[in-house]
Scaffold this active site. Structure first.
Site, PDB file in Angstrom:
ATOM      1  N   HIS A 178      47.036  22.897  -1.812  1.00 10.14           N
ATOM      2  CA  HIS A 178      47.372  24.318  -1.668  1.00 10.14           C
ATOM      3  C   HIS A 178      48.856  24.551  -1.945  1.00 10.14           C
ATOM      4  CE1 HIS A 178      43.705  25.368   0.995  1.00 10.14           C
ATOM      5  NE2 HIS A 178      43.548  25.830  -0.234  1.00 10.14           N
ATOM      6  N   CYS A 484      40.781  24.300 -23.816  1.00  4.45           N
ATOM      7  CA  CYS A 484      41.140  24.947 -22.551  1.00  4.45           C
ATOM      8  C   CYS A 484      41.663  23.964 -21.511  1.00  4.45           C
ATOM      9  CB  CYS A 484      39.955  25.733 -21.992  1.00  4.45           C
ATOM     10  SG  CYS A 484      38.535  24.705 -21.598  1.00  4.45           S
TER      11      CYS A 484
HETATM   12  C1  PEP Z   1      39.013  20.038 -18.809  1.00  2.85           C
HETATM   13  O1  PEP Z   1      38.351  19.076 -18.429  1.00  2.85           O
HETATM   14  O2  PEP Z   1      39.923  19.962 -19.665  1.00  2.85           O
HETATM   15  C2  PEP Z   1      38.770  21.384 -18.247  1.00  2.85           C
HETATM   16  C3  PEP Z   1      39.338  22.457 -18.752  1.00  2.85           C
HETATM   17  O3  PEP Z   1      37.960  21.488 -17.165  1.00  2.85           O
HETATM   18  P1  PEP Z   1      38.370  21.055 -15.662  1.00  2.85           P
HETATM   19  O4  PEP Z   1      39.842  20.792 -15.645  1.00  2.85           O
HETATM   20  O5  PEP Z   1      37.947  22.189 -14.802  1.00  2.85           O
HETATM   21  O6  PEP Z   1      37.537  19.814 -15.457  1.00  2.85           O
END
Ligand code: PEP
Ligand code: MG
Length: 524
Positions: A178, A484
């Site tokens: 957090h 992403c």
């Molecule tokens: C990733 O794995 O790059 C992703 C965007 O998902 P998370 O970080 O939620 O696993």
């Protein structure tokens, strides 16, 4: 002496060390068991009162954390064992400490990052009540100090005045805690994982939370080099802000789409939609908190984000519970959760829960430009099964006359099997590369383990080669490809990502300006 750690919130701080682990003043035992119980009750009440007054001035995230602490303090399951120990003759302070230390040890022993991160919340509660018992006020850190210790309590963070600078350096800690979340949103530099034996308790220090490290008792040449890095960072941040309102483009004028990653629907409250190209990833597992959210709760959350985005695309990912994101009542205990039942694997096992989310998404889709993607896809069959569930729920909604729309369905590319053989997925609507997981699986280096952080880099040639191959495949087959993972917002990694051919990134909102500035500096 420089010690390496993991950056949890970027920035630089130069100042005196402040020991976070100063023990509370000693407690004066009472004359009777009844008085001991009254003392503990009073101290818990005092701690709750102090938190309640902090809630009044706190904003969204901070208020949520404080309310969580109040709820824990008011929970008899936590205080019950302490009162029982007082009944069998212990003093209030020892009883409370023993009860809380037992709980904390349980959380610390967990192999899941999320639960280890909650140990800091419990230590915070323990110390607040101990301080109230001994009537010991907390000594405030001097302005600009580097708060240094095992871990830091969220309330301590919220009570510290950061207007004069300063930072946080932790021997343990976690980037998923957090406090790390608060530090990132307030721009307070923070480094975690410095190691148990790290450093002295006082004196001057230099905190480099851009790369992850701390220098104790620096030499004049170290101070000079540090100040240069710090002012270059500040300059880059200042210059980056001018890029925020413009669409992203490289130095050669190539357009790059930059979207944002969000988790809670309230995250969009602080973002101007004009500064980004939409939402490239909405993680939904954080909606799945202590209780599984019903269809209506999910529908409202998705609708809020779609309406905020106007006509811009919003890519919502179906729940990726498991791994380092356990959800009580949904995920299962596993010895190796990153290689276990997480993401789509779990959703396909618990179809009752998955169908609720699918219905909420189908209904929300009429309120904007929704795309849906599935996490942790490893085989084409998993995608087909998930798509078939969307088709079934769509037919059921149509039969009941409920307004809905089937969004384009895509997949995360984060399991190497997909990146190595993307041709097996030529019928999906889009690919979104999850570089956080793709990197940990390609390099066999857990994303939450500081000891192997040097291996966990998207810039490793094997990872970049896979990203380039997926991007080329998408271009060839006309399948949109974006990225992403956190690397998309890292200015040091952006040149290599654009070099792979990627032209579509989704980044943490706090990274938006720096990412656009870094793109403008690339010659592709
Ligand atoms: C990733 O794995 O790059 C992703 C965007 O998902 P998370 O970080 O939620 O696993
Ligand atoms: Mg992932």
């Amino acid at each position: 002496m420089r010690i390496e750690g993991i950056p949890a919130s970027p920035g630089y701080a130069e100042g005196p060390l402040f020991d976070l682990n100063r023990p509370p003043a000693s407690y004066k035992a009472k004359a009777s068991m009844t008085e001991e119980k009254a003392a503990l009750e009073g101290a818990i009440g005092k701690a709750v009162g102090r938190l309640a007054s902090l809630v009044e001035t706190a904003d969204g995230d901070a208020a949520g954390i404080l309310e969580f602490h109040i709820a824990m303090l008011e929970d008899d399951a936590l205080s019950g064992p302490a009162f029982a120990s007082i009944s069998s003759g212990q003093a209030a302070d020892a009883a409370w400490r023993a009860a809380l230390d037992g709980e904390i040890a349980g959380y610390e022993a967990s192999d899941q990052d999320y639960f280890r991160a909650r140990a800091a919340d419990l230590s915070d509660i323990r110390d607040q009540v101990l301080r109230a018992l001994s009537e010991d006020g907390e000594v405030a850190a001097p302005p600009g100090a580097i708060l240094f210790g095992e871990d830091i309590a969220p309330t301590r963070f919220l009570e510290t005045d950061w207007s004069g600078g300063g930072g946080i350096a932790l021997k343990h800690g976690s980037t998923a805690s957090h406090v790390a979340m608060l530090a990132r949103s307030r721009g307070v530099p923070m480094v975690v994982g410095l190691g148990a034996s790290a450093g002295p308790l006082a004196g001057a220090a230099l905190l480099d939370a851009e790369h992850g490290g701390i220098i104790f008792s620096p030499s004049p040449s170290e101070v000079e080099a540090f100040r240069q890095s710090a002012s270059s960072f500040a300059e880059r941040q200042g210059a980056a802000r001018t890029f925020l309102t413009e669409p992203a483009a490289t130095r050669a004028g190539t357009a790059v789409r930059v979207q944002v990653n969000i988790a809670d629907p309230s995250d969009v409250d602080g973002i101007d939609i004009a500064t980004c190209d939409g939402v490239g990833l909405m993680r939904t597992e954080f909606l799945f908190g202590k209780t599984l959210p019903d269809e209506e709760t999910q529908y409202r959350a998705y609708r809020k984000v779609l309406e905020w985005a106007g006509g811009k695309p919003v890519t919502i990912r179906t729940v990726d519970a498991g791994g380092d994101k356990p959800v009580p009542g949904f995920t299962v205990e596993e010895t190796n959760p990153f290689l276990g039942l997480r993401g789509i694997r779990l959703s396909l096992k618990r179809r009752d829960i998955f169908r609720v989310q699918i219905r909420a998404l189908l209904r929300a889709a009429i309120h904007g430009n929704l795309k849906v993607m599935f996490p942790m896809i490893a085989t084409p069959d998993e995608y087909s099964q998930a798509a078939a569930l969307f088709a079934q729920e769509q037919a059921a909604l149509a039969a009941r006359g409920v307004a809905h729309k089937l969004p384009p369905l895509g997949i995360m590319v984060e399991v190497p099997s997909v990146a190595l053989a993307p041709e097996a997925f030529a019928d999906v609507a889009f690919f979104s590369i999850g570089s956080n997981d793709l990197t940990q699986y390609v390099m066999a280096a857990a994303r939450d383990n500081a000891a192997v952080a040097h291996l966990n880099s998207v810039r490793q040639p094997a990872v970049l080669r896979l990203i380039a191959a997926v991007t080329a495949f998408g271009r060839e087959r006309d399948i949109p490809v974006s990225l992403c993972g956190d690397a998309g917002g890292d200015p040091a990694t952006i040149p290599a990502l654009l070099e792979t051919g990627l032209r579509d990134l989704s980044v943490a909102p706090a990274q938006l300006a720096m990412a656009k500035a870094a793109i403008a500096d690339v010659q592709v």
